[in-house]
Design a protein around this motif. Sequence first.
Motif, PDB file in Angstrom:
ATOM      1  N   ASP A  56       0.820  -1.213   0.000  1.00  0.00           N
ATOM      2  CA  ASP A  56       0.000   0.000   0.000  1.00  0.00           C
ATOM      3  C   ASP A  56       0.854   1.263   0.000  1.00  0.00           C
ATOM      4  O   ASP A  56       0.362   2.352  -0.324  1.00  0.00           O
ATOM      5  CB  ASP A  56      -0.906   0.029   1.236  1.00  0.00           C
ATOM      6  CG  ASP A  56      -1.899  -1.126   1.248  1.00  0.00           C
ATOM      7  OD1 ASP A  56      -2.281  -1.588   0.153  1.00  0.00           O
ATOM      8  OD2 ASP A  56      -2.262  -1.581   2.353  1.00  0.00           O
ATOM      9  N   ARG A  58       6.839  12.335   0.900  1.00  0.00           N
ATOM     10  CA  ARG A  58       7.022  12.842   2.257  1.00  0.00           C
ATOM     11  C   ARG A  58       8.423  12.432   2.698  1.00  0.00           C
ATOM     12  O   ARG A  58       8.917  11.373   2.325  1.00  0.00           O
ATOM     13  CB  ARG A  58       5.969  12.243   3.201  1.00  0.00           C
ATOM     14  CG  ARG A  58       5.911  12.806   4.602  1.00  0.00           C
ATOM     15  CD  ARG A  58       5.486  14.240   4.675  1.00  0.00           C
ATOM     16  NE  ARG A  58       4.309  14.552   3.880  1.00  0.00           N
ATOM     17  CZ  ARG A  58       3.052  14.396   4.288  1.00  0.00           C
ATOM     18  NH1 ARG A  58       2.799  13.891   5.481  1.00  0.00           N
ATOM     19  NH2 ARG A  58       2.054  14.750   3.502  1.00  0.00           N
ATOM     20  N   ASP A  86       5.477  20.334   5.240  1.00  0.00           N
ATOM     21  CA  ASP A  86       4.784  19.175   5.790  1.00  0.00           C
ATOM     22  C   ASP A  86       5.679  17.955   5.956  1.00  0.00           C
ATOM     23  O   ASP A  86       5.214  16.897   6.372  1.00  0.00           O
ATOM     24  CB  ASP A  86       3.553  18.813   4.948  1.00  0.00           C
ATOM     25  CG  ASP A  86       3.892  18.556   3.485  1.00  0.00           C
ATOM     26  OD1 ASP A  86       5.057  18.781   3.091  1.00  0.00           O
ATOM     27  OD2 ASP A  86       3.001  18.119   2.729  1.00  0.00           O
ATOM     28  N   GLU A 138       3.473   7.847   8.589  1.00  0.00           N
ATOM     29  CA  GLU A 138       3.188   8.830   7.545  1.00  0.00           C
ATOM     30  C   GLU A 138       2.740   8.133   6.260  1.00  0.00           C
ATOM     31  O   GLU A 138       1.789   8.571   5.599  1.00  0.00           O
ATOM     32  CB  GLU A 138       4.428   9.691   7.280  1.00  0.00           C
ATOM     33  CG  GLU A 138       4.799  10.618   8.416  1.00  0.00           C
ATOM     34  CD  GLU A 138       3.791  11.748   8.584  1.00  0.00           C
ATOM     35  OE1 GLU A 138       3.334  12.303   7.571  1.00  0.00           O
ATOM     36  OE2 GLU A 138       3.469  12.076   9.744  1.00  0.00           O
ATOM     37  N   ARG A 155       1.388   5.176   5.923  1.00  0.00           N
ATOM     38  CA  ARG A 155       0.070   4.556   6.120  1.00  0.00           C
ATOM     39  C   ARG A 155      -1.032   5.615   6.052  1.00  0.00           C
ATOM     40  O   ARG A 155      -2.081   5.402   5.442  1.00  0.00           O
ATOM     41  CB  ARG A 155       0.050   3.835   7.467  1.00  0.00           C
ATOM     42  CG  ARG A 155      -1.218   3.016   7.719  1.00  0.00           C
ATOM     43  CD  ARG A 155      -1.121   2.257   9.026  1.00  0.00           C
ATOM     44  NE  ARG A 155      -0.071   1.243   8.987  1.00  0.00           N
ATOM     45  CZ  ARG A 155       1.067   1.337   9.678  1.00  0.00           C
ATOM     46  NH1 ARG A 155       1.315   2.380  10.449  1.00  0.00           N
ATOM     47  NH2 ARG A 155       1.975   0.379   9.585  1.00  0.00           N
ATOM     48  N   ALA A 156      -0.787   6.773   6.649  1.00  0.00           N
ATOM     49  CA  ALA A 156      -1.783   7.846   6.629  1.00  0.00           C
ATOM     50  C   ALA A 156      -2.036   8.326   5.203  1.00  0.00           C
ATOM     51  O   ALA A 156      -3.185   8.560   4.805  1.00  0.00           O
ATOM     52  CB  ALA A 156      -1.322   9.003   7.504  1.00  0.00           C
ATOM     53  N   LEU A 157      -0.965   8.473   4.419  1.00  0.00           N
ATOM     54  CA  LEU A 157      -1.135   8.885   3.020  1.00  0.00           C
ATOM     55  C   LEU A 157      -1.957   7.857   2.250  1.00  0.00           C
ATOM     56  O   LEU A 157      -2.865   8.204   1.489  1.00  0.00           O
ATOM     57  CB  LEU A 157       0.230   9.074   2.362  1.00  0.00           C
ATOM     58  CG  LEU A 157       1.027  10.312   2.775  1.00  0.00           C
ATOM     59  CD1 LEU A 157       2.455  10.230   2.237  1.00  0.00           C
ATOM     60  CD2 LEU A 157       0.357  11.582   2.272  1.00  0.00           C
ATOM     61  N   GLU A 175      -4.093   5.627   3.423  1.00  0.00           N
ATOM     62  CA  GLU A 175      -5.474   5.531   3.895  1.00  0.00           C
ATOM     63  C   GLU A 175      -6.310   6.744   3.501  1.00  0.00           C
ATOM     64  O   GLU A 175      -7.536   6.674   3.506  1.00  0.00           O
ATOM     65  CB  GLU A 175      -5.477   5.315   5.409  1.00  0.00           C
ATOM     66  CG  GLU A 175      -4.947   3.929   5.798  1.00  0.00           C
ATOM     67  CD  GLU A 175      -4.985   3.683   7.292  1.00  0.00           C
ATOM     68  OE1 GLU A 175      -5.323   4.636   8.039  1.00  0.00           O
ATOM     69  OE2 GLU A 175      -4.679   2.554   7.712  1.00  0.00           O
ATOM     70  N   ARG A 176      -5.643   7.843   3.146  1.00  0.00           N
ATOM     71  CA  ARG A 176      -6.398   9.009   2.674  1.00  0.00           C
ATOM     72  C   ARG A 176      -6.690   8.923   1.177  1.00  0.00           C
ATOM     73  O   ARG A 176      -7.184   9.893   0.596  1.00  0.00           O
ATOM     74  CB  ARG A 176      -5.614  10.289   2.979  1.00  0.00           C
ATOM     75  CG  ARG A 176      -5.569  10.644   4.461  1.00  0.00           C
ATOM     76  CD  ARG A 176      -5.269  12.131   4.655  1.00  0.00           C
ATOM     77  NE  ARG A 176      -3.956  12.502   4.126  1.00  0.00           N
ATOM     78  CZ  ARG A 176      -2.845  12.562   4.850  1.00  0.00           C
ATOM     79  NH1 ARG A 176      -2.882  12.222   6.134  1.00  0.00           N
ATOM     80  NH2 ARG A 176      -1.720  12.948   4.316  1.00  0.00           N
ATOM     81  N   GLY A 177      -6.375   7.786   0.556  1.00  0.00           N
ATOM     82  CA  GLY A 177      -6.635   7.631  -0.868  1.00  0.00           C
ATOM     83  C   GLY A 177      -5.624   8.354  -1.728  1.00  0.00           C
ATOM     84  O   GLY A 177      -5.974   9.078  -2.671  1.00  0.00           O
ATOM     85  N   TYR A 178      -4.333   8.138  -1.409  1.00  0.00           N
ATOM     86  CA  TYR A 178      -3.252   8.841  -2.103  1.00  0.00           C
ATOM     87  C   TYR A 178      -3.338   8.696  -3.623  1.00  0.00           C
ATOM     88  O   TYR A 178      -3.630   7.619  -4.151  1.00  0.00           O
ATOM     89  CB  TYR A 178      -1.892   8.308  -1.619  1.00  0.00           C
ATOM     90  CG  TYR A 178      -0.739   8.816  -2.451  1.00  0.00           C
ATOM     91  CD1 TYR A 178      -0.176  10.054  -2.178  1.00  0.00           C
ATOM     92  CD2 TYR A 178      -0.243   8.075  -3.520  1.00  0.00           C
ATOM     93  CE1 TYR A 178       0.869  10.539  -2.951  1.00  0.00           C
ATOM     94  CE2 TYR A 178       0.800   8.550  -4.291  1.00  0.00           C
ATOM     95  CZ  TYR A 178       1.342   9.792  -4.007  1.00  0.00           C
ATOM     96  OH  TYR A 178       2.369  10.276  -4.779  1.00  0.00           O
ATOM     97  N   ARG A 179      -3.054   9.794  -4.324  1.00  0.00           N
ATOM     98  CA  ARG A 179      -2.852   9.790  -5.768  1.00  0.00           C
ATOM     99  C   ARG A 179      -1.614  10.609  -6.067  1.00  0.00           C
ATOM    100  O   ARG A 179      -1.348  11.610  -5.397  1.00  0.00           O
ATOM    101  CB  ARG A 179      -4.054  10.379  -6.505  1.00  0.00           C
ATOM    102  CG  ARG A 179      -5.327   9.537  -6.376  1.00  0.00           C
ATOM    103  CD  ARG A 179      -6.450  10.109  -7.226  1.00  0.00           C
ATOM    104  NE  ARG A 179      -6.126  10.071  -8.644  1.00  0.00           N
ATOM    105  CZ  ARG A 179      -6.248   8.981  -9.414  1.00  0.00           C
ATOM    106  NH1 ARG A 179      -6.673   7.844  -8.882  1.00  0.00           N
ATOM    107  NH2 ARG A 179      -5.949   9.023 -10.692  1.00  0.00           N
TER     108      ARG A 179
END
Length: 788
Positions: A519, A593, A666, A683, A685-687, A689-693
């Motif tokens: 992921d 990031r 950031d 970081e 995982r958060a990207l 889970e926010r539906g990164y593109r």
Amino acid sequence: MTRGPFVRRVAVLGAGVMGAQIAAHLANVGVEVWLFDLPADAADPRRTARDAIGRLAKLDPAPLASPARAGLIHPASYAGDLGQLGACDLVIEAIAERIDWKHALYARIAPALAPHAVLASNTSGLGIDRLAEALPAALRARFCGVHFFNPPRYMALVELVPGAATAPEVLDRLETFLTTTLGKSVIRARDTPNFIANRIGVFSILAVMHHTQAFGLPLDLVDALTGPAIGRPKSATYRTADVVGLDTLAHVVRGSAAVLADDPWAAHMVLPAWLDALIARGALGQKSGAGLYRKDGKAILVLDPARGDYVPVSAAVDPGVAALLARPDPAERLAALRASAHPQARFVWAIQRDVFHYAAHWLASIADNARDLDLAMRWGFGWAQGPFETWQAAGWREVAGWIAEDIAAGRALGATPLPAWVATVDGVHRPQGSYAPAGDAWRSRSALAVYARQPYPERVFGEAPPAYGETAYEDAGVRLWHDGDRIGVLSLKSKLHTLGAAVIEGISAALALAETRFDALVIWPTEAPFSVGANLVEFGPLLAAGDLAGFTAAVARFQQTLLALRDSPLPVVAAVQGLALGGGCELLLHCDRVVAALESYIGLPEAGVGLLPAGGGSKELVRRAALAAQGADLYPFVKSAFETIAMAKVGRSAEEARTLGFLRPDDVIVAHPRELLYVAKSEARALAERGYRPPPAQPIRVLGRGGLGTLKLLLLNMAEGGFISAHDHAIAVRVAEVLCGGDLDADSEVTEAWLLDLERRHFVALAATAPTQARIEHMLKTGKPLRN
């Protein structure tokens, strides 16, 4: 602090060298600090503290990660600012090592402390229970020792020392704060004189001084023998003493002698007479311009104790002894040193034997277990291994026998036999834990919750080596692995994590696989440095053969690989520690990031070897300049990027790297390098889970020929003034052309491909020149830049 808030505000009592630098490091991590000292005069009672804050910017190495951090430190005096203490969660006392002065200060400040506040003394060895005698009974539960090592920003170790009344929960919360907020490596020491690291370290220095005289060795030769040759810092023994200050060393030794009168080695806790004489005449080391070493123009002189005068540095390690020290097998190395008749070899054996003996004798009294003592010497004195690790690696029982023989023969500094526990174990470190003689037990690592943030803690010899997850892909250049959490970790395998063809191809292959299995992706080389950049050695054959087409293709391949990271459907996070230079910096510039340890040194120093950034680094700084300008005048932003590249600037901390534009607002800075992977995965995982593109391609506004003309005029003036060489000028002109987008109208918009083509063409053109090839060759041979 036991039931109150986390540490938001701190007071440091004492604006001397240590107090001011502790305050600086608190500010480095964003903690607001009040720095107290005695009132200077009635007109300006805060002047002493204010002057101390001002001096921080002048110190080297820099205590502040960024000059702006000084704004978090507020000057204060005991005369009118004690009310500020009530707003502080932690108060660190760092005044001189006089117990009467500390007692008087405690009596003065105790009524002003908040009911939850912790009071901690930065004493380097005074008894915590003795210090606590001056405190109200209720405050003693919130009082302990917190011993920072100098300089506080850079030295990992903090010894946390409880008193008899210190509440356990206070220690736990303070250890958590010291670890994850300040980035320190904490050892809990017993309340014994000098605690752990200074107890062993000071004895080690005195043993070296004793055997220097006994074997009649020059001081510079001793430094050659007691530095990296035996896994200790480059400053070794006598250079370290000069840096610390000979008067400071004398104070520590006298203090040790005073409180360790019953130590079996007490007779050796005295400095040589020649060193006392040196101090008496004001030669105190680096701070006074002369000590054990002195500079005479460009020449370095060293004290000859027999003559009482300085002589040129000239001593060299005997080639035969150097060969013994270079033996890879620790058992063979130590056996050979002991068996040798050469005084240099016998000296090296003697100083290690006596430290083994001393550490074994005192372990049960001063530390919970052998791991704590070994790590204290690594973190506090910079040793590659602690004494028990070195002993165990060379064969525990055999070395114990040699020590016993030397004690019996009167060759050891101490006549006390080895403690009985030494014969009951075959080494003090095992996969299940380290030995604690006080309870005849094997201690596992701390279960404190903060250490869950360090999935791969620093190991000692004899512990199970780290197992970095399950391999998903591996080739000659990289390894892609995971811990079963759907986050791939990409680790580079090359020396110093240089970016050669094998690594570039490995990154490309690993990325393709990661996009099908994970992921998110974290780039983490497991240990510093992150990457020192392109593998310059690989340039040689292509340039020597005149194969500019092959060289150009290699550069293009590097650019394409980094673009693929940026354009990947996976979020890619770089976890950075130590050096990230040149291509290493360009690698992180293309990640979504960056999580950087505070002590990360990031930059684009290509100009120093006659080149310019061509892995997309120049392009990326142009793109970031255009974004920062937000439609306003672009020139100031491009000029800043130009100065950064042309002057080969490298951030001296992650905070400074942010001001240079290598890190974005950031991006994340963490204090403890062992928490890098934990935070980077969080970081990533958060990207995900926010539906990164991936970021969409956008045109980039450039200055064009107008801005280029302005920069060229600036460079012409510098060249005519003799500030830069002809080749510096040639490099900088090409940097300017890339950053301005070439010969275009002002405010033209270009693509990334346009800028990549520009930087690639100018990079190849520079690489083909004789001055650049001379710079590359000089860097490879000496590790230093050539000015030509």
